[in-house]
Design a protein around this motif. Structure first.
Motif, PDB file in Angstrom:
ATOM      1  N   LEU A 154       0.835  -1.185   0.000  1.00  0.00           N
ATOM      2  CA  LEU A 154       0.000   0.000   0.000  1.00  0.00           C
ATOM      3  C   LEU A 154       0.881   1.250   0.000  1.00  0.00           C
ATOM      4  O   LEU A 154       1.749   1.417   0.862  1.00  0.00           O
ATOM      5  CB  LEU A 154      -0.914   0.031   1.233  1.00  0.00           C
ATOM      6  CG  LEU A 154      -1.784   1.291   1.389  1.00  0.00           C
ATOM      7  CD1 LEU A 154      -2.759   1.419   0.228  1.00  0.00           C
ATOM      8  CD2 LEU A 154      -2.526   1.271   2.718  1.00  0.00           C
ATOM      9  N   ASP A 159       1.831   0.658  -6.409  1.00  0.00           N
ATOM     10  CA  ASP A 159       0.485   0.851  -5.879  1.00  0.00           C
ATOM     11  C   ASP A 159      -0.061   2.219  -6.281  1.00  0.00           C
ATOM     12  O   ASP A 159      -1.208   2.348  -6.721  1.00  0.00           O
ATOM     13  CB  ASP A 159       0.514   0.716  -4.354  1.00  0.00           C
ATOM     14  CG  ASP A 159      -0.868   0.729  -3.729  1.00  0.00           C
ATOM     15  OD1 ASP A 159      -1.595  -0.268  -3.869  1.00  0.00           O
ATOM     16  OD2 ASP A 159      -1.215   1.744  -3.094  1.00  0.00           O
ATOM     17  N   ARG A 163      -3.325   3.002  -8.812  1.00  0.00           N
ATOM     18  CA  ARG A 163      -4.460   3.804  -8.362  1.00  0.00           C
ATOM     19  C   ARG A 163      -4.646   5.050  -9.224  1.00  0.00           C
ATOM     20  O   ARG A 163      -5.780   5.441  -9.541  1.00  0.00           O
ATOM     21  CB  ARG A 163      -4.278   4.184  -6.889  1.00  0.00           C
ATOM     22  CG  ARG A 163      -4.358   2.995  -5.943  1.00  0.00           C
ATOM     23  CD  ARG A 163      -4.023   3.356  -4.504  1.00  0.00           C
ATOM     24  NE  ARG A 163      -3.896   2.153  -3.686  1.00  0.00           N
ATOM     25  CZ  ARG A 163      -4.910   1.523  -3.115  1.00  0.00           C
ATOM     26  NH1 ARG A 163      -6.134   2.000  -3.250  1.00  0.00           N
ATOM     27  NH2 ARG A 163      -4.698   0.428  -2.401  1.00  0.00           N
ATOM     28  N   THR A 175      -8.557   2.135   0.115  1.00  0.00           N
ATOM     29  CA  THR A 175      -7.395   1.493   0.746  1.00  0.00           C
ATOM     30  C   THR A 175      -7.765   0.241   1.542  1.00  0.00           C
ATOM     31  O   THR A 175      -6.891  -0.428   2.082  1.00  0.00           O
ATOM     32  CB  THR A 175      -6.679   2.490   1.685  1.00  0.00           C
ATOM     33  OG1 THR A 175      -7.607   2.980   2.662  1.00  0.00           O
ATOM     34  CG2 THR A 175      -6.105   3.656   0.891  1.00  0.00           C
ATOM     35  N   PRO A 185      -2.807  -5.249  -1.630  1.00  0.00           N
ATOM     36  CA  PRO A 185      -1.356  -5.199  -1.443  1.00  0.00           C
ATOM     37  C   PRO A 185      -0.839  -6.477  -0.796  1.00  0.00           C
ATOM     38  O   PRO A 185      -1.409  -6.963   0.188  1.00  0.00           O
ATOM     39  CB  PRO A 185      -1.164  -3.992  -0.521  1.00  0.00           C
ATOM     40  CG  PRO A 185      -2.394  -3.152  -0.709  1.00  0.00           C
ATOM     41  CD  PRO A 185      -3.486  -4.152  -0.910  1.00  0.00           C
ATOM     42  N   LEU A 325      -2.951   9.175  -0.899  1.00  0.00           N
ATOM     43  CA  LEU A 325      -1.939   8.404  -0.180  1.00  0.00           C
ATOM     44  C   LEU A 325      -0.770   9.251   0.304  1.00  0.00           C
ATOM     45  O   LEU A 325       0.160   8.730   0.911  1.00  0.00           O
ATOM     46  CB  LEU A 325      -1.406   7.278  -1.078  1.00  0.00           C
ATOM     47  CG  LEU A 325      -2.413   6.171  -1.390  1.00  0.00           C
ATOM     48  CD1 LEU A 325      -1.785   5.143  -2.320  1.00  0.00           C
ATOM     49  CD2 LEU A 325      -2.892   5.499  -0.115  1.00  0.00           C
TER      50      LEU A 325
END
Length: 357
Positions: A154, A159, A163, A175, A185, A325
Motif C-alpha cells: 500500500l 500501488d 491507483r 485502501t 497489497p 496516499l
C-alpha cells in the motif's frame, strides 16, 4: 537533527503513508551545495544499502565486480541488503546505513518525515520495468470492474501508479480493498502464487515479477508503464545518502558515485556479462538466481541510467496526493546532483537535471 529525533522518524517512516506523511518544506541547500564543491573529506567506512532485486542491478554489480571498493580505495565498503523501502529508510534514519539504493516513493516519504533534513537523492540508477499484468480475458480498463488486482505494498511506487491509472480511467479503489476494483497489497512472492492459482486477476509489479507473471503464468500485459511516461522513462530506483554523511564526507560520496558510474558503464559495455554478474550476486544473497529467460526479459525492460529522471519523481508524488496516499509535500531541495554532475562533466558526458519538468 539529533540521533534520537532521527530514530523516532525512522519508526514513523514505516507506517502507512496515509497516516504519517507530513507537509515538508525544502531543506536549505547551502551546506549541501558547498559539500558538492571542492570538499574532499573521506570516511573510514561507508555503509551502503541495496535490495536483492534485478531493479538494483548497478548495486549488485558494484558489489559483485568490486567497482565500489575499487573506487573507494582505503574507505571500507559495508554493504547491507533490505527487502523493502520502509526498512531501508528506517536503517538510514537510525544511523545503521549511510546511503542506499531505493525506490522513489520511500524516498519521498522519508523526505517528508524528516522535514527535508534526512536525505538527498544523488543519482539515478534504474528506469522503467513495471506494469499491469492480467488474465488473458481482460483487455480493457473497463474489464477490471469487480476484479482483484495486487500491488507489492500500500502506497508503494507500483500501488500509486495503479491507483492513479484507475482514477484516470474512471475507476475507483479504496485502501480497504473496496471500490470498482479491489486492490490487494501483498508481497511479490505471494503475488506470483496468487496469480498462478487464480486468486487474483492481475498485478501491477516491477521486474522481475512483471516478466515472471507473463512467462511463468501466462499473464498478458494490459499496461506497460513506460507507455504512460514521456520518452518511456520514469524512476524505478535511485541512490540516496543522508545529508549528514554528504556534508561530512563529500570525498567518499564522490568515490561512491564513481563506482556507481563504473557499474553503469559495465552494463553498456558487456550486457551479457552484466546479466551474469547480477544474477550471481542475487544467487549469493538469496540462493535463488533468476531463470535465464526471466533475466533476459527483465534486462530488456529496464534502463540503467545515472539520470534520476527527476520530473517523474515530482509527478509520482502528485499522483500519490491525487489518490489520497500522500499529504502535500514540498520536494524542493530533495536532490543534490552536484557531485554526480562534476564527475559527468569531467568525463565529457551530459549533466543531469533536478528540474520538476
Amino acid at each position: 537533527m539529533s540521533s534520537r529525533t532521527l530514530r523516532a522518524l525512522a519508526l514513523a517512516a514505516t507506517a502507512l503513508i496515509t497516516a504519517t506523511a507530513l507537509t515538508a518544506c525544502g531543506g536549505d541547500d547551502k551546506d549541501a551545495a558547498s559539500a558538492s564543491g571542492s570538499g574532499s573529506a573521506e570516511a573510514s567506512a561507508i555503509r551502503l544499502g541495496y535490495f536483492p532485486n534485478i531493479t538494483h542491478t548497478p548495486a549488485l554489480l558494484g558489489v559483485n565486480k568490486g567497482f565500489f571498493q575499487e573506487a573507494l580505495g582505503s574507505t571500507k565498503l559495508e554493504a547491507k541488503t533490505f527487502n523493502a523501502g520502509p526498512a531501508a529508510i528506517e536503517a538510514l534514519f537510525s544511523g545503521a546505513i549511510d546511503a542506499t539504493y531505493i525506490g522513489p516513493n520511500p524516498a519521498i516519504n522519508g523526505w517528508a518525515q524528516s522535514k527535508g533534513e534526512g536525505l538527498k537523492i544523488i543519482a539515478g540508477s534504474t528506469s522503467a520495468g513495471a506494469g499491469l499484468v492480467v488474465k488473458p480475458g481482460i483487455t480493457t480498463a473497463a474489464g477490471l470492474q469487480g476484479k482483484k488486482i495486487a500491488t507489492p505494498q500500500l502506497g508503494n511506487t507500483q500501488d500509486v501508479a495503479l491507483r492513479a491509472w484507475l482514477k484516470e480511467n474512471g475507476l475507483n479503489a479504496d485502501t480497504q480493498g473496496g471500490g470498482d476494483v479491489s486492490i490487494l497489497p501483498q508481497d511479490n512472492a505471494t503475488i506470483l502464487q496468487a496469480f498462478a492459482q487464480g486468486a487474483i486477476d492481475g498485478a501491477w509489479v516491477p521486474e522481475p515479477y512483471y516478466s515472471r507473471l507473463q512467462l511463468e503464468s501466462g499473464g498478458k500485459v494490459l499496461v506497460d508503464e513506460k507507455e504512460l511516461w514521456p520518452g518511456g522513462q520514469f524512476v524505478t530506483t535511485h541512490l540516496i545518502v543522508t545529508q549528514e554523511f554528504l556534508k561530512k564526507y563529500p570525498g567518499t560520496v564522490k568515490k561512491l558515485l564513481q563506482g556507481h558510474l563504473k557499474a553503469l558503464d559495465y552494463i553498456k559495455a558487456d550486457n551479457t556479462g552484466a546479466q551474469k554478474a547480477a544474477n550471481d550476486q542475487l544467487a549469493a544473497l538469496s540462493g535463488k538466481p533468476l531463470k535465464d529467460n526471466i533475466l533476459a526479459a527483465s534486462f530488456q525492460n529496464l534502463t540503467f541510467t545515472a539520470d534520476p529522471i527527476a520530473s517523474s519523481l515530482f509527478t509520482s508524488a502528485q499522483h500519490a496526493q491525487d489518490v489520497g496516499l500522500l499529504k502535500p509535500v514540498d520536494l524542493n531541495g530533495i536532490y543534490d546532483l552536484g557531485p554526480l554532475n562534476e564527475l559527468l562533466k569531467a568525463a565529457g558526458r551530459p549533466e543531469v537535471s533536478d528540474a520538476a519538468a
